[in-house]
Design a protein around this motif. Sequence first.
Motif, short mmCIF file in Angstrom:
data_model
loop_
_atom_site.label_atom_id
_atom_site.label_comp_id
_atom_site.label_asym_id
_atom_site.label_seq_id
_atom_site.Cartn_x
_atom_site.Cartn_y
_atom_site.Cartn_z
N PRO A 10 45.32 -10.65 24.35
CA PRO A 10 45.51 -9.20 24.20
C PRO A 10 44.18 -8.52 23.83
CG PRO A 10 47.18 -10.42 22.97
CD PRO A 10 46.19 -11.42 23.46
N PRO A 11 43.89 -7.36 24.40
CA PRO A 11 42.62 -6.67 24.13
C PRO A 11 42.37 -6.42 22.64
CG PRO A 11 43.80 -5.59 25.91
CD PRO A 11 44.72 -6.64 25.36
N GLU A 12 43.44 -6.15 21.90
CA GLU A 12 43.25 -5.91 20.47
C GLU A 12 42.77 -7.16 19.74
OE1 GLU A 12 47.62 -6.61 21.33
OE2 GLU A 12 46.13 -5.23 22.11
N GLY A 13 43.02 -8.34 20.32
CA GLY A 13 42.54 -9.59 19.72
C GLY A 13 41.03 -9.67 19.74
N CYS A 14 40.45 -9.37 20.89
CA CYS A 14 38.98 -9.38 21.00
C CYS A 14 38.37 -8.35 20.07
CB CYS A 14 38.54 -9.12 22.44
SG CYS A 14 38.78 -10.54 23.53
N THR A 15 39.00 -7.18 20.02
CA THR A 15 38.49 -6.11 19.15
C THR A 15 38.55 -6.54 17.69
OG1 THR A 15 39.20 -4.45 20.74
CG2 THR A 15 38.77 -3.69 18.49
N LYS A 16 39.66 -7.13 17.30
CA LYS A 16 39.83 -7.59 15.91
C LYS A 16 38.77 -8.63 15.55
CE LYS A 16 43.39 -9.20 12.72
NZ LYS A 16 44.81 -9.59 12.60
N VAL A 17 38.54 -9.58 16.44
CA VAL A 17 37.54 -10.61 16.20
C VAL A 17 36.14 -9.99 16.15
CG1 VAL A 17 36.43 -12.68 17.16
CG2 VAL A 17 38.93 -12.48 17.18
N GLN A 18 35.85 -9.14 17.12
CA GLN A 18 34.53 -8.53 17.24
C GLN A 18 34.20 -7.64 16.04
OE1 GLN A 18 34.23 -6.04 20.72
NE2 GLN A 18 32.00 -6.02 20.69
N GLN A 19 35.19 -7.00 15.45
CA GLN A 19 34.94 -6.08 14.35
C GLN A 19 35.19 -6.68 12.97
OE1 GLN A 19 37.30 -2.61 15.30
NE2 GLN A 19 35.92 -2.00 16.96
N SER A 20 35.58 -7.94 12.92
CA SER A 20 35.88 -8.56 11.62
C SER A 20 34.60 -8.89 10.85
CB SER A 20 36.69 -9.84 11.82
OG SER A 20 35.84 -10.92 12.17
N LYS A 21 34.75 -9.08 9.56
CA LYS A 21 33.61 -9.47 8.73
C LYS A 21 33.11 -10.87 9.11
CE LYS A 21 36.25 -11.45 4.92
NZ LYS A 21 36.50 -11.41 3.48
N ILE A 76 38.88 -19.76 12.04
CA ILE A 76 38.98 -18.40 11.48
C ILE A 76 39.81 -17.51 12.41
CG2 ILE A 76 37.68 -16.29 10.94
CD1 ILE A 76 37.43 -18.44 8.77
N GLN A 77 39.54 -17.58 13.71
CA GLN A 77 40.29 -16.76 14.66
C GLN A 77 41.78 -17.08 14.61
OE1 GLN A 77 38.37 -15.93 18.68
NE2 GLN A 77 37.08 -17.59 17.90
N GLY A 78 42.09 -18.37 14.61
CA GLY A 78 43.49 -18.79 14.68
C GLY A 78 44.28 -18.62 13.40
N PHE A 79 43.65 -18.92 12.26
CA PHE A 79 44.41 -18.97 11.01
C PHE A 79 44.13 -17.83 10.03
CE2 PHE A 79 44.37 -23.29 12.67
CZ PHE A 79 45.73 -23.55 12.69
N VAL A 80 43.01 -17.17 10.17
CA VAL A 80 42.70 -16.06 9.26
C VAL A 80 42.93 -14.73 9.99
CG1 VAL A 80 40.91 -14.94 7.86
CG2 VAL A 80 41.03 -17.44 7.95
N LEU A 81 42.30 -14.56 11.13
CA LEU A 81 42.43 -13.31 11.88
C LEU A 81 43.71 -13.27 12.72
CD1 LEU A 81 38.73 -12.94 13.12
CD2 LEU A 81 39.82 -11.82 11.16
N ARG A 82 44.19 -14.43 13.11
CA ARG A 82 45.35 -14.54 14.00
C ARG A 82 45.13 -13.73 15.28
NH1 ARG A 82 49.54 -17.12 11.11
NH2 ARG A 82 49.17 -17.05 8.88
N ALA A 83 43.92 -13.86 15.80
CA ALA A 83 43.52 -13.19 17.03
C ALA A 83 42.40 -14.00 17.66
CB ALA A 83 43.04 -11.77 16.72
N PHE A 84 42.34 -13.98 18.97
CA PHE A 84 41.32 -14.74 19.68
C PHE A 84 40.52 -13.83 20.60
CE2 PHE A 84 44.26 -18.09 18.53
CZ PHE A 84 43.40 -19.09 18.10
N CYS A 85 39.25 -14.18 20.74
CA CYS A 85 38.34 -13.52 21.68
C CYS A 85 38.07 -14.52 22.81
CB CYS A 85 37.05 -13.14 20.97
SG CYS A 85 35.74 -12.62 22.10
N THR A 86 38.28 -14.08 24.03
CA THR A 86 38.08 -14.95 25.20
C THR A 86 36.71 -15.61 25.18
OG1 THR A 86 39.47 -13.48 26.50
CG2 THR A 86 38.05 -14.98 27.72
#
Length: 133
Positions: free
Chosen positions: A38-49, A104-114
């Motif tokens: 999902p596009p919001e996943g990449c955004t979440k990863v890209q903008q995370s600390k 971190i993507q899988g267990f903390v952010l729960r979002a993935f960036c392609t």
Amino acid sequence: MENSLLFIILLSVIGIINTSYLTYHAYTKTPVKCILFPPEGCTKVQQSKFSRSLGFPNAYAGLAMYLGLLFFSVLFAAGSLHVFWPISLIIWFGFIFSMYFTFIQGFVLRAFCTWCVVSAIEFALLFIINLVR
């Protein structure tokens, strides 16, 4: 040239293309195109600390690792570098770096960036090639 070295060089070039794309977007602060997730996943990863280490975007570190890997691999293939350990060291560091951020993507952010997942797969393949070599 041995096949394992050829694969290392090929994966380095692919990694340079991938992380150049991420570096461009980190520098311009524009969103990456998210494929397969999902596009919001990449955004979440890209903008995370977690998208930065020591104040620099992780994409910069990834690009530096792939460039270093290509540089040392070409030197080794040409016979100008007589030891393999610099290549192995970059692969180990990149693999650990990638696995940590995949966690971190899988267990903390729960979002993935392609693009991060592609890089993690590349470093996993490089790690296997390094072990088998």
